[in-house]
Scaffold this active site. Structure first.
Site, PDB file in Angstrom:
ATOM      1  N   ASP A  22     -36.239-116.579 -90.195  1.00 44.34           N
ATOM      2  CA  ASP A  22     -37.587-116.939 -90.642  1.00 44.34           C
ATOM      3  C   ASP A  22     -38.256-115.701 -91.225  1.00 44.34           C
ATOM      4  OD1 ASP A  22     -40.102-118.045 -90.990  1.00 44.34           O
ATOM      5  OD2 ASP A  22     -40.671-117.789 -88.872  1.00 44.34           O
ATOM      6  N   ASN A  24     -41.666-115.906 -92.583  1.00 40.94           N
ATOM      7  CA  ASN A  24     -43.132-115.986 -92.653  1.00 40.94           C
ATOM      8  C   ASN A  24     -43.797-116.405 -91.342  1.00 40.94           C
ATOM      9  OD1 ASN A  24     -42.305-118.596 -92.604  1.00 40.94           O
ATOM     10  ND2 ASN A  24     -43.485-119.275 -94.383  1.00 40.94           N
ATOM     11  N   ASP A  26     -43.459-119.042 -89.413  1.00 41.08           N
ATOM     12  CA  ASP A  26     -43.711-120.439 -89.039  1.00 41.08           C
ATOM     13  C   ASP A  26     -42.633-120.986 -88.098  1.00 41.08           C
ATOM     14  OD1 ASP A  26     -41.551-120.805 -90.703  1.00 41.08           O
ATOM     15  OD2 ASP A  26     -42.527-122.217 -92.068  1.00 41.08           O
ATOM     16  N   ASP A  30     -35.870-119.682 -93.642  1.00 37.77           N
ATOM     17  CA  ASP A  30     -36.203-119.969 -95.046  1.00 37.77           C
ATOM     18  C   ASP A  30     -35.358-119.122 -95.989  1.00 37.77           C
ATOM     19  OD1 ASP A  30     -37.529-117.407 -94.838  1.00 37.77           O
ATOM     20  OD2 ASP A  30     -39.177-118.477 -93.857  1.00 37.77           O
ATOM     21  N   ASP A  99     -25.377-127.799-100.722  1.00 36.27           N
ATOM     22  CA  ASP A  99     -25.074-129.094-100.143  1.00 36.27           C
ATOM     23  C   ASP A  99     -25.546-130.148-101.144  1.00 36.27           C
ATOM     24  OD1 ASP A  99     -24.620-131.073 -98.027  1.00 36.27           O
ATOM     25  OD2 ASP A  99     -24.943-129.404 -96.646  1.00 36.27           O
ATOM     26  N   ASP A 195     -21.900-134.151 -99.125  1.00 36.29           N
ATOM     27  CA  ASP A 195     -22.175-134.825 -97.855  1.00 36.29           C
ATOM     28  C   ASP A 195     -21.501-136.200 -97.816  1.00 36.29           C
ATOM     29  OD1 ASP A 195     -23.899-134.683 -95.401  1.00 36.29           O
ATOM     30  OD2 ASP A 195     -24.814-136.477 -96.252  1.00 36.29           O
ATOM     31  N   GLU A 258     -17.110-133.406 -97.463  1.00 34.51           N
ATOM     32  CA  GLU A 258     -17.188-133.693 -96.025  1.00 34.51           C
ATOM     33  C   GLU A 258     -16.533-135.047 -95.789  1.00 34.51           C
ATOM     34  OE1 GLU A 258     -20.241-134.494 -92.301  1.00 34.51           O
ATOM     35  OE2 GLU A 258     -20.716-135.238 -94.286  1.00 34.51           O
ATOM     36  N   HIS A 319     -22.589-127.796 -88.323  1.00 39.63           N
ATOM     37  CA  HIS A 319     -23.889-128.161 -87.769  1.00 39.63           C
ATOM     38  C   HIS A 319     -23.910-129.551 -87.134  1.00 39.63           C
ATOM     39  CE1 HIS A 319     -23.750-129.985 -91.709  1.00 39.63           C
ATOM     40  NE2 HIS A 319     -24.710-130.809 -91.314  1.00 39.63           N
ATOM     41  N   ASP A 320     -22.767-130.241 -87.135  1.00 36.40           N
ATOM     42  CA  ASP A 320     -22.696-131.572 -86.526  1.00 36.40           C
ATOM     43  C   ASP A 320     -21.838-131.599 -85.266  1.00 36.40           C
ATOM     44  OD1 ASP A 320     -24.233-132.785 -88.572  1.00 36.40           O
ATOM     45  OD2 ASP A 320     -22.466-132.943 -89.852  1.00 36.40           O
TER      46      ASP A 320
HETATM   47  C1  GLC Z   1     -23.545-135.460 -92.801  1.00 34.52           C
HETATM   48  C2  GLC Z   1     -24.290-134.233 -92.381  1.00 34.52           C
HETATM   49  C3  GLC Z   1     -25.155-134.598 -91.211  1.00 34.52           C
HETATM   50  C4  GLC Z   1     -26.149-135.635 -91.673  1.00 34.52           C
HETATM   51  C5  GLC Z   1     -25.437-136.854 -92.261  1.00 34.52           C
HETATM   52  C6  GLC Z   1     -26.369-137.719 -93.028  1.00 34.52           C
HETATM   53  O1  GLC Z   1     -22.651-135.893 -91.833  1.00 34.52           O
HETATM   54  O2  GLC Z   1     -23.411-133.182 -92.106  1.00 34.52           O
HETATM   55  O3  GLC Z   1     -25.807-133.477 -90.682  1.00 34.52           O
HETATM   56  O4  GLC Z   1     -26.963-136.049 -90.607  1.00 34.52           O
HETATM   57  O5  GLC Z   1     -24.438-136.458 -93.168  1.00 34.52           O
HETATM   58  O6  GLC Z   1     -26.723-137.112 -94.238  1.00 34.52           O
HETATM   59 CA    CA Z   2     -40.284-119.834 -92.411  1.00 38.82          CA
END
Ligand code: GLC
Ligand code: CA
Length: 521
Positions: A22, A24, A26, A30, A99, A195, A258, A319-320
């Site tokens: 981050d 700033n 918040d 970013d 992405d 995605d 993905e 991240h999933d």
């Molecule tokens: C993909 C992303 C996931 C998102 C989903 C819907 O699986 O990696 O984080 O929630 O698509 O876009």
């Molecule tokens: Ca920020």
């Protein structure tokens, strides 16, 4: 050695932008924050960053609900910030992968606002509207169809109702989305991670899905039917080929997909004559049981079915999915790192894995992930692997001056960049050494894979090129093992103090220790 494209030998680093840095106060990471940390990434040795969505979004799914495919969300900064990120990254030799979220937009996207306004609207057919729903489910649980009283019809959403699915059978949708790709390619981005690539096209007759015989109560209701008619449809490959043609009309770009599918289905995404995705993400290590036999099998099967000329890739975290340290245990994280960094092809590292970050448990009342909120308590939540990157020992770990959007792991006094940089034996320095080793020895990225063997807790394999043989030994167990080798020299160990040692016909490895040996030829 072959003449490789940049992405073939690349280590890609996934940044979840809300959680990296981050700038700033918040409490949300970013673009300016990412810029501040580029030198860290250069020192780590990675070649490219993949930045999860930064587009304008109501953030129902934290950016995977896009309201403007060509605009930056103010939470992340401005288009100037993005341009600066691209420039600063390129100045340092880092590629930037964005992405791309083609399957669905936000319900706040002007296209959907128009589409839902009337059955006669020219954009009506840009989304999937029906008078009657079928049994297709949302991947976040519950029915996939949402009733819209404005026009008395249902629209389909593979994820949240705030994420209506676009109709990829409509040529106007394709044109509009391809223009989005060109917009970013013209700016100079180096590629896309697409995605849910395997979901993009659905059955045009909207057949009901068959029930899933394996479904048990307590699982996500999203799994109650087999996704036969709303995923992995044959027509998807033509769409992927069209995306690839656009990518290929620019020099040196990469198309990543993905795709969560079984091995043979996954391979089809390389496309006819390899004109599909350059890299259909290989998630098998993400889902693997953690023992030498299973991992050996995964490696052999994957390498065995790769179409001729197709380039392999490996992903250890994203991240999933749960953090690798939480899946295999902190003791095994060095082994996991050495495994990843000695496999052939393109590699992806999720931010913070190089610190051995673990899942941070989030009290139910603080959960933010809609996947968890929709179906609490059955393990759908992804907040635990999305917590802020710990940079130093200060109260907010150097991530923010404010209040972080997700809690910082309470081990951050020991698990952070500042501490680990100073400790020669840290997992961070192991990652750095292994990435450097990979750079110094192209055989690790592009050489052959041979003799993949599991014996008890020991996994071994060789990486070979014309005049080189590297033997990799990984002890998945807690007790010492003896491994057979040939005369050579230790190039890397997970506990660095044996680097440079000469070996002959066998070598002992402590529990959770791994080793790369260069065999004398
Ligand atoms: C993909 C992303 C996931 C998102 C989903 C819907 O699986 O990696 O984080 O929630 O698509 O876009
Ligand atoms: Ca920020």
């Amino acid at each position: 050695m072959l003449n490789l494209a940049w992405w073939q030998s690349a280590v890609i680093y996934e940044i979840y932008p809300r959680s990296f840095q981050d700038s700033n106060g918040d409490g949300i990471g970013d673009l300016a924050g990412i810029i501040q940390r580029l030198d860290y990434l250069v020192k780590l040795g990675v070649d490219a960053i993949w930045v999860a969505p930064i587009y304008r979004s109501p953030m129902a799914d934290f950016g995977y609900d896009v309201a403007d495919y060509c605009g930056i969300d103010p939470i992340f900064g401005t288009m100037q910030d993005f341009d600066r990120l691209l420039e600063e990254a390129h100045l340092r030799g880092l590629k930037v992968i964005l992405d791309f979220v083609p399957n669905h937009s936000s319900d706040q996207h002007p296209w959907f606002i128009e589409s839902r306004s009337s059955c006669e609207n020219p954009k009506r057919d840009w989304y999937l509207w029906r008078g009657e729903p079928n049994n297709w489910m949302s991947n976040f649980g519950g029915p996939g169809w949402e009733w819209d009283e404005r026009t008395n019809q249902y629209y389909y959403h593979s994820f949240l109702k705030e994420q209506p699915d676009l109709n990829w059978r409509n040529p106007e949708v394709r044109t509009a989305m391809y223009d989005v790709l060109r917009f970013w390619l013209d700016k100079g981005v180096d590629g896309f991670r697409v995605d849910v690539m395997w979901l993009i096209i659905k059955d045009n007759l909207f057949h009901d899905n068959p029930p899933n015989p394996q479904y048990r109560l307590g699982q996500s209701s999203g799994n109650s039917f087999l996704p036969v008619y709303n995923s992995n449809r044959p027509e998807v490959h033509a769409v992927v080929a069209e995306m690839r043609a656009i990518i290929d009309s620019y020099p040196e770009r990469v198309l990543i997909g993905e795709i969560y599918l079984p091995l043979t289905d996954l391979m089809a995404y390389y496309g006819q004559e390899l004109k599909g995705a350059n890299l259909p993400f290989n998630f098998f290590l993400l889902q693997s049981a953690w023992d030498a036999h299973t991992v050996a099998e995964i490696i052999s099967e994957y390498m065995g079915v790769l179409p001729s000329g197709a380039w392999p890739n490996w992903v250890l975290g994203n991240h999933d999915n749960a953090r690798i340290a939480s899946r295999v245990g902190v003791l095994q994280t060095p082994i996991a790192a050495m495994l990843l960094l000695t496999l052939p092809g393109t590699l992806t590292i999720y931010y913070g894995e190089e610190l051995g970050m673990t899942n941070v448990s989030i009290p139910p009342e603080d959960v933010l992930d809609p996947a968890e909120k929709n179906q609490p308590g059955i393990g759908m939540g992804r907040d635990p692997e999305r917590t802020p990157m710990p940079w130093d020992c200060s109260e907010m770990a150097g991530f923010t001056r404010g209040r972080p959007w997700l809690p910082i792991g309470d081990d951050h006094q020991v698990v952070n960049v500042e501490i680990m940089e100073r400790d020669e034996t840290s997992i961070l320095n192991l990652y750095r050494r292994l990435i450097a080793l990979r750079r110094a020895h192209p055989v690790l990225a592009s050489g052959g894979m041979r003799s993949v063997t599991a014996s008890g807790n020991l996994l071994s394999y060789e990486r070979v090129a014309e005049n080189e043989r590297f033997l990799v030994l990984l002890n998945f167990g807690q007790s010492p093992v003896q491994a057979a080798t040939e005369a050579g020299i230790v190039l890397a160990t997970t506990n660095s103090h044996r680097d440079g040692e000469r070996v002959n016909n066998f070598i002992g490895l402590q529990g959770s220790v791994g080793m790369v040996i260069r065999i004398a030829l």
